[in-house]
Write a protein that holds these residues in place. Structure first.
Motif, short mmCIF file in Angstrom:
data_model
loop_
_atom_site.label_atom_id
_atom_site.label_comp_id
_atom_site.label_asym_id
_atom_site.label_seq_id
_atom_site.Cartn_x
_atom_site.Cartn_y
_atom_site.Cartn_z
N ASN A 218 0.87 -1.18 0.00
CA ASN A 218 0.00 0.00 0.00
C ASN A 218 0.90 1.22 0.00
OD1 ASN A 218 -2.89 -0.91 0.42
ND2 ASN A 218 -1.82 -2.04 2.02
N PRO B 222 -0.85 8.49 -1.55
CA PRO B 222 -0.88 9.28 -2.80
C PRO B 222 0.37 10.16 -2.98
CG PRO B 222 -3.02 9.33 -1.75
CD PRO B 222 -2.07 8.65 -0.78
N GLU C 204 3.03 8.48 -5.09
CA GLU C 204 2.65 7.95 -6.40
C GLU C 204 3.67 8.22 -7.49
OE1 GLU C 204 -1.40 7.41 -8.81
OE2 GLU C 204 -0.97 9.48 -8.25
N HIS D 237 -2.29 -5.49 -9.54
CA HIS D 237 -2.36 -4.11 -9.08
C HIS D 237 -3.81 -3.65 -9.05
CE1 HIS D 237 1.99 -3.74 -9.88
NE2 HIS D 237 1.72 -4.53 -10.89
N ILE E 236 -6.71 -0.91 -9.44
CA ILE E 236 -6.89 0.25 -10.31
C ILE E 236 -7.15 1.47 -9.43
CG2 ILE E 236 -8.37 1.31 -12.06
CD1 ILE E 236 -8.92 -1.55 -13.06
N GLY E 237 -6.43 2.54 -9.71
CA GLY E 237 -6.69 3.79 -9.01
C GLY E 237 -6.04 3.93 -7.65
N GLY E 238 -4.96 3.25 -7.43
CA GLY E 238 -4.28 3.41 -6.16
C GLY E 238 -2.99 2.62 -6.12
N HIS F 47 -2.02 0.01 -4.50
CA HIS F 47 -2.35 -1.19 -3.74
C HIS F 47 -2.21 -2.39 -4.65
CE1 HIS F 47 -4.17 1.66 -0.99
NE2 HIS F 47 -4.91 2.11 -1.98
#
Length: 94
Positions: free
Chosen positions: A8, A11, A14, A39, A41-43, A45
């Motif tokens: 984790n 942001p 990133e 992976h 999507i959108g983070g 994680h």
């Protein structure tokens, strides 16, 4: 031995994670075989299943990304491995 690796990231990390991944391809260190990686999507994680003969390689992988991601690593068993362990447990109870 197989391991489940979860990560984790915040942001704020990133851009640095993207840069490192694009530069290295996310290849694991020597001594680790990547069996699969997924992976979200959108983070930042995801998780991977890896195989290593010793924990030293696992430590190296954790340190390689630990400055950017929170990493959790668990030993993993296949159904066959678990069945064998449960069989020994049941036999020892009798």
């Amino acid at each position: 031995m197989k391991f489940i690796v979860e990560w984790n990231g915040q942001p704020s990390a990133e851009n640095a994670v993207i840069e490192r991944f694009m530069k290295t391809g996310g290849r694991p260190p020597d001594g680790i075989t990547m069996l699969g990686r997924w992976h979200a999507i959108g983070g930042l994680h995801g998780f991977a299943v890896v195989e290593a003969a010793d924990t030293g390689s696992i430590v190296a992988m954790s340190l390689e990304w630990g400055d950017l991601l929170t990493i959790t690593i668990f030993p993993a068993l296949t159904d066959e491995d678990l069945g064998a362990a449960l069989g020994k447990h049941v036999a020892a109870q009798q």
